[in-house]
Design a protein around this motif. Structure first.
Motif, PDB file in Angstrom:
ATOM      1  N   ARG A  52      -1.120 -16.224  24.785  1.00  0.00           N
ATOM      2  CA  ARG A  52      -1.393 -16.658  26.166  1.00  0.00           C
ATOM      3  C   ARG A  52      -1.456 -18.186  26.219  1.00  0.00           C
ATOM      4  N   VAL A  53      -0.887 -18.752  27.263  1.00  0.00           N
ATOM      5  CA  VAL A  53      -0.915 -20.203  27.471  1.00  0.00           C
ATOM      6  C   VAL A  53      -2.141 -20.521  28.321  1.00  0.00           C
ATOM      7  N   ILE A  54      -3.052 -21.363  27.800  1.00  0.00           N
ATOM      8  CA  ILE A  54      -4.312 -21.586  28.516  1.00  0.00           C
ATOM      9  C   ILE A  54      -4.554 -23.049  28.870  1.00  0.00           C
ATOM     10  N   TYR A  55      -3.561 -23.910  28.646  1.00  0.00           N
ATOM     11  CA  TYR A  55      -3.664 -25.318  29.060  1.00  0.00           C
ATOM     12  C   TYR A  55      -2.363 -25.706  29.760  1.00  0.00           C
ATOM     13  N   PRO A  56      -2.424 -26.651  30.688  1.00  0.00           N
ATOM     14  CA  PRO A  56      -1.167 -27.135  31.280  1.00  0.00           C
ATOM     15  C   PRO A  56      -0.305 -27.793  30.195  1.00  0.00           C
ATOM     16  N   MET A  57       0.992 -27.645  30.336  1.00  0.00           N
ATOM     17  CA  MET A  57       1.906 -28.223  29.345  1.00  0.00           C
ATOM     18  C   MET A  57       3.134 -28.786  30.066  1.00  0.00           C
ATOM     19  N   LYS A  58       3.710 -29.838  29.458  1.00  0.00           N
ATOM     20  CA  LYS A  58       4.974 -30.366  29.990  1.00  0.00           C
ATOM     21  C   LYS A  58       6.012 -30.412  28.876  1.00  0.00           C
ATOM     22  N   ARG A  59       7.264 -30.528  29.281  1.00  0.00           N
ATOM     23  CA  ARG A  59       8.367 -30.615  28.324  1.00  0.00           C
ATOM     24  C   ARG A  59       9.454 -31.468  28.956  1.00  0.00           C
ATOM     25  N   ALA A  60      10.084 -32.315  28.162  1.00  0.00           N
ATOM     26  CA  ALA A  60      11.152 -33.164  28.701  1.00  0.00           C
ATOM     27  C   ALA A  60      12.357 -32.303  29.056  1.00  0.00           C
ATOM     28  N   PRO A  61      13.027 -32.605  30.172  1.00  0.00           N
ATOM     29  CA  PRO A  61      14.161 -31.771  30.581  1.00  0.00           C
ATOM     30  C   PRO A  61      15.227 -31.613  29.493  1.00  0.00           C
TER      31      PRO A  61
ATOM     32  N   ARG B 226       0.649 -30.564  25.468  1.00  0.00           N
ATOM     33  CA  ARG B 226      -0.505 -30.266  26.322  1.00  0.00           C
ATOM     34  C   ARG B 226      -0.848 -31.494  27.162  1.00  0.00           C
ATOM     35  N   ILE B 227      -1.131 -31.273  28.433  1.00  0.00           N
ATOM     36  CA  ILE B 227      -1.537 -32.356  29.334  1.00  0.00           C
ATOM     37  C   ILE B 227      -2.734 -31.896  30.164  1.00  0.00           C
ATOM     38  N   SER B 228      -3.299 -32.819  30.937  1.00  0.00           N
ATOM     39  CA  SER B 228      -4.426 -32.459  31.805  1.00  0.00           C
ATOM     40  C   SER B 228      -3.884 -31.962  33.143  1.00  0.00           C
ATOM     41  N   TRP B 229      -4.766 -31.301  33.892  1.00  0.00           N
ATOM     42  CA  TRP B 229      -4.368 -30.872  35.235  1.00  0.00           C
ATOM     43  C   TRP B 229      -4.022 -32.089  36.096  1.00  0.00           C
ATOM     44  N   ALA B 230      -4.796 -33.177  35.920  1.00  0.00           N
ATOM     45  CA  ALA B 230      -4.539 -34.371  36.742  1.00  0.00           C
ATOM     46  C   ALA B 230      -3.120 -34.888  36.469  1.00  0.00           C
ATOM     47  N   GLU B 231      -2.733 -34.897  35.209  1.00  0.00           N
ATOM     48  CA  GLU B 231      -1.382 -35.367  34.878  1.00  0.00           C
ATOM     49  C   GLU B 231      -0.322 -34.404  35.433  1.00  0.00           C
ATOM     50  N   ALA B 232      -0.644 -33.102  35.354  1.00  0.00           N
ATOM     51  CA  ALA B 232       0.299 -32.107  35.887  1.00  0.00           C
ATOM     52  C   ALA B 232       0.505 -32.314  37.388  1.00  0.00           C
ATOM     53  N   TYR B 233      -0.597 -32.505  38.120  1.00  0.00           N
ATOM     54  CA  TYR B 233      -0.481 -32.718  39.567  1.00  0.00           C
ATOM     55  C   TYR B 233       0.251 -34.033  39.867  1.00  0.00           C
ATOM     56  N   ASP B 234       0.002 -35.062  39.026  1.00  0.00           N
ATOM     57  CA  ASP B 234       0.720 -36.339  39.219  1.00  0.00           C
ATOM     58  C   ASP B 234       2.232 -36.124  39.097  1.00  0.00           C
ATOM     59  N   LEU B 235       2.611 -35.355  38.069  1.00  0.00           N
ATOM     60  CA  LEU B 235       4.036 -35.096  37.844  1.00  0.00           C
ATOM     61  C   LEU B 235       4.665 -34.380  39.032  1.00  0.00           C
ATOM     62  N   ILE B 236       3.920 -33.406  39.555  1.00  0.00           N
ATOM     63  CA  ILE B 236       4.436 -32.660  40.710  1.00  0.00           C
ATOM     64  C   ILE B 236       4.575 -33.614  41.900  1.00  0.00           C
ATOM     65  N   GLU B 237       3.527 -34.393  42.126  1.00  0.00           N
ATOM     66  CA  GLU B 237       3.521 -35.294  43.273  1.00  0.00           C
ATOM     67  C   GLU B 237       4.698 -36.282  43.203  1.00  0.00           C
ATOM     68  N   GLU B 238       4.911 -36.844  42.018  1.00  0.00           N
ATOM     69  CA  GLU B 238       6.026 -37.797  41.839  1.00  0.00           C
ATOM     70  C   GLU B 238       7.373 -37.143  42.124  1.00  0.00           C
TER      71      GLU B 238
ATOM     72  N   GLU C 264      -8.309 -23.639  30.285  1.00  0.00           N
ATOM     73  CA  GLU C 264      -8.326 -24.399  31.540  1.00  0.00           C
ATOM     74  C   GLU C 264      -7.542 -23.684  32.638  1.00  0.00           C
ATOM     75  N   CYS C 265      -7.433 -22.364  32.497  1.00  0.00           N
ATOM     76  CA  CYS C 265      -6.638 -21.619  33.485  1.00  0.00           C
ATOM     77  C   CYS C 265      -7.268 -21.749  34.870  1.00  0.00           C
ATOM     78  N   LYS C 266      -6.413 -21.761  35.871  1.00  0.00           N
ATOM     79  CA  LYS C 266      -6.865 -21.799  37.258  1.00  0.00           C
ATOM     80  C   LYS C 266      -6.243 -20.626  38.019  1.00  0.00           C
ATOM     81  N   ALA C 267      -7.005 -20.138  38.991  1.00  0.00           N
ATOM     82  CA  ALA C 267      -6.474 -19.099  39.865  1.00  0.00           C
ATOM     83  C   ALA C 267      -5.350 -19.679  40.719  1.00  0.00           C
TER      84      ALA C 267
END
Lengths: 751, 116
Positions: free
Chosen positions: A72-81, A91-103, A503-506
């Protein structure tokens, strides 16, 4: 401590009503979750629950194994295209994940417009408000999508419910709303004859119907008619098992109507006062005499007549329509014919008959739609405006999604505009819903940015995900479960958080957090409870989430025969929400949209009748997708206790057919046609016609090791039966694809 | 004390496997071991016709590992297989009670008494 949270056995017990994840439909099964030191140590059924009475299916019983699975994946993660397909996640933080989405959202909106972003939802899951709301409200795009070709799960039935009935989902009355006495409640009457048509409710609990309620009813005397190409528990126990040729359901339903009309078995009062187009339908069914339909469907004439009489004479009779309704190009017309069968004998909204939901403008799938400008709304793929490419008004009027096949066209061709970003939440596109899955895989790989919200590294996430957001199970979140997604609420339960994992979120936490970042005005709620209270108000006005938790579950106000009491229409007058205020067995909208206003039968595109030459090479009718006890679509293949019960993808073949092909029970075989092939394991099964093959869907192998450093989906196409289903082979109105009615050959494979 | 047993009304066993998994949870059993295991008989044709009439049975069979969920029963629950059975076809009680219940209903039932 409270009614739903207390100490027992040295544990904190949290009572909850299940929905998902893991995948399931909204039955709201009752559970007691035992928590010790923050960990779930035991999950059992809650015997107090009025519908499930403590009973649970294997998927919930394996909840601990699913929740704490090492994969099971329990932390946000990113990968280069450039690393797509490789196990190169960070592994990254939720804040970084949201930043990436926002950008990415800001950049894509600026360069291509918000319509270049599309979301993908899966079936069943607890998010038929979440994903549309994120799409419309947070991402600002009109392209909320469900990429199952032809909307072949509920699309045709939804269209019929919306346009011709003007009411929420019709369902068998199994006394769910009488919580204390259930079947013994004085207002309830036991269904005398129940037609189970193209459905396996025992395994699927489709749309929130607790399937084993039908067993409860059978014990009390309900008689069964099973319409299914395969023998099931229902066929085994039926008065009539109509073993039809896959894809010919519309002809069978029209022939049963023919018998009911010509033998004068219909409810005259109902058909004369509450049906629009009855005379035209009576004329139409003359084209479908039982003799002729016996040839089409392979169901003997005597059985068609006998089953029609048994159903028509029942008081009350009821019909449960299943997924098979939708998985054919002719699905809308079949659903229409089935609705005619439901209503012509006076069974609509009577005790023990077929009950329907009260009208509602606030269907969750439209939440956030109003936050889009009219110009943006008009760009939805398939919109009637013409600004979203080809027009599919029958799809886009009743349903808030784009036409399901169009995102692939847009990704491949750039018409009507290019797509650049996907938001995938509760879908594993290349393993499960898509026809021609390898084309979808290639297309997703061309996008700039793919976000996947899930619990495990699915083949889809592994192949083309750039950002992975880890999602909570139902044991890790607060929420509400409503049967039939609120369109027919017979039960509303509280989902209560018992534990936190990593760090899973609903899904709804992601919705609110991202919504507040991207478009705060559409997301005014400060807390989850505020949001849930607002949500609950749509179903049970005035009740707060705290009150529902204390009660554990509740029933929205219930009334029978709403159409005769001014309760089925918004204006308080009698009748249904259609132009004629009647059930429209002749539907003028269909004529306006270029189809026949009356139900009709059409041969599957590939079939013994339509393509006899192709049948020389592919001699069998192929039907797919029967349900498993232990899997929800592509999920749970890694859960050892469940996989032990169902280890391999199964193709069912009649023993005599297998013998002529030199195939033995348990052999690995190829199922193949002109579009592709899939490797599965043969199961000899005498409950299937000698001319028909059935193969399972959504198989992949999480246990197989990475190949050449590629953490990828190689094997996702090996056994995927949708390799044999072509893209966009759909009905005129944009609904229905022949997942359950293709053709194939079968031969032995190497092991 | 009267002996306890399980009465299985297997015409209502749908083959759902809940008893197996509930039991594995209770006994903490790994892959390959069961406290109760479903067996399948058929389907095969018993009477040719249109359509053919089939026999097709699912039957849960308790194994020697079954402890009748003594600790759960003490807390007031049924054995976990009976508690979770989706077809609600497993009854728990004394063998005498169950034999009476068995006689009062139509056939296709079997009464199980565990090893001492």
């Amino acid at each position: 401590m409270s009614s739903w949270k207390y100490e027992e056995d040295g544990c904190t017990v949290v009572e909850t009503c299940a929905w998902s994840p893991p995948g399931d439909h909204p039955v709201g099964c009752g559970l007691k979750l035992y928590v010790k030191n923050g960990e779930l140590v035991k999950a059992i059924g809650n015997p107090e629950h009025p519908i499930t009475n403590g009973r649970l299916c294997p998927r919930c019983l394996a909840l601990r194994e699913y929740i704490y699975h090492p994969q099971r994946v329990i932390y946000p993660m990113k990968r280069a295209p450039e690393d797509r397909g490789k196990d190169a996640w960070t592994r990254i933080s939720w804040a970084e994940a949201y930043d990436l989405i926002e950008e990415n959202v800001a950049r894509i909106k600026k360069e291509y417009g918000a319509e270049a972003i599309f979301s993908v939802i899966g079936t069943g899951r607890d998010m038929w408000h979440t994903v549309p709301f994120i799409t419309f409200g947070a991402l600002g795009s009109p392209n909320f999508t469900y990429i199952h070709s032809g909307w072949s799960c509920y699309g045709p039935r939804c269209a019929i419910s919306a346009y011709t009935l003007g009411a929420g989902y019709p369902e068998v009355d199994y006394a769910a709303m009488f919580q204390d006495k259930r079947y013994d409640h004085p207002d309830y009457k036991l269904t005398e004859v129940l037609v189970v048509w193209g459905k396996e409710p025992l395994k699927s609990n489709a749309d929130g119907l607790f399937g084993h309620a039908f067993v409860d009813m059978m014990k009390r005397g309900t008689k069964i008619i099973s319409v299914d190409p395969r023998l099931t528990y229902w066929g085994k126990n039926a008065e009539y098992w109509l073993q039809l040729r896959p894809g010919t359901d519309a002809a069978l339903a029209l022939a049963m109507l023919n018998v009911i009309v010509n033998e004068d078995l219909y409810d005259h009062e109902f058909c004369e006062n509450w049906v629009f187009g009855w005379d035209e339908l009576k004329e139409r069914v003359q084209e479908y005499p039982p003799e002729k339909v016996a040839e089409i469907t392979w169901v003997p004439k005597e059985q068609i007549i006998g089953a029609a009489r048994l159903y028509a004479n029942a008081n009350p009779g009821s019909i449960s329509w299943g997924l098979a309704t939708d998985q054919k190009c002719n699905g809308v017309q079949f659903a229409h014919a089935l609705l005619a069968l439901m209503c012509c004998c006076g069974n609509i909204d009577v005790p023990g008959g077929i009950i329907v939901g009260a009208p509602s403008f606030a269907a969750p799938m439209w939440w956030g739609w109003d936050s889009l400008s009219p110009e943006m709304q008009a760009k939805r793929l398939g919109s009637d405006s013409g600004m979203g490419g080809d027009r599919y008004p029958a799809v886009t009027t009743a349903i808030s999604t784009a036409q399901p096949d169009m995102p692939l066209d847009a990704m491949e061709t750039g018409y009507p505009y290019p797509l650049k970003m996907s938001w995938i939440m509760s879908s594993n596109p290349i393993a499960c819903p898509t026809a021609a899955p390898q084309r979808w895989d290639k297309a997703f790989k061309k996008l700039d940015f793919n976000v996947v919200c899930d619990l495990f590294m699915t083949p889809s996430a592994a192949s083309f995900g750039d950002l992975f957001l880890p999602v909570s199970t139902f044991a890790e979140k607060d929420g509400i479960v409503n049967t039939h997604y609120g369109s027919l609420s017979m039960f509303t339960g509280a989902i209560n958080k018992a534990i936190q994992v990593g760090e899973c979120k609903a899904d709804d936490e992601i919705l609110l957090e991202l919504g507040k970042r991207l478009n705060p005005s559409a997301f005014p709620w400060e807390t989850m409870d505020e949001f849930l209270t607002w949500e609950l108000d749509q179903y049970i006005p005035g009740m707060s989430i705290e009150e529902l938790r204390d009660k554990k579950w509740a029933v929205p106000e219930w009334n029978y025969l709403k159409y005769r009491n001014g309760l089925q229409n918004f204006d308080g007058q009698d009748g249904f929400v259609t132009a004629s205020r009647k059930i429209e067995l002749m539907e003028p909208l269909f004529a306006e949209w270029g189809d026949d206003p009356l139900p009709y039968y059409e041969e599957p595109p590939y079939s013994p009748v339509n393509t006899p030459n192709l049948m020389k090479e592919y001699p069998f009718v192929l039907t797919t997708g029967a349900r498993s006890w232990v899997f929800f679509h592509s999920e749970q293949r890694h859960v050892d206790t469940l996989r032990e019960i169902h280890p391999d993808p199964i193709t069912e073949i009649h023993p005599e057919t297998a013998q002529t092909l030199g195939i033995k029970n348990g052999d690995w075989i190829w199922v193949e046609n002109q579009f592709g092939k899939a490797k599965q394991r043969a199961k000899l099964f005498s409950g299937i016609d000698r001319r028909v093959i059935h193969s399972e869907h959504a198989w992949w192998y999480p246990e197989r090791p990475a190949v050449d450093g590629e953490f990828g989906p190689e094997d996702v196409f090996l056994s995927n039966i949708n390799n044999l289903v072509p893209h966009k082979l759909i009905g005129k109105l944009g609904f229905g694809s022949p997942y359950k009615a293709m053709i194939c050959k079968v031969y032995k494979a190497e092991d | 004390m009267s002996k306890k047993g399980l009465l299985i009304d297997y015409k209502y066993c749908t083959g759902c496997h809940s008893c197996e998994v509930a039991c594995k949870n209770h006994l903490d059993l790994p892959v390959g071991k069961w406290g109760i295991k479903l067996i399948e008989v058929g389907p095969f044709i018993i009477e040719q016709g249109t359509p053919d009439k089939f026999e097709w049975i699912y039957l849960p069979v308790p194994t020697e590992l079954c402890d009748m969920c003594v600790d759960e029963v003490e807390k007031g629950y049924k054995p976990m297989c009976a508690h979770h059975c989706l077809g609600d076809c497993i009854d728990y009680g004394t063998v005498e009670e169950l034999a009476k219940l068995m006689e009062s209903r139509p056939g296709k039932q079997t009464l199980y008494m565990p090893i001492d």
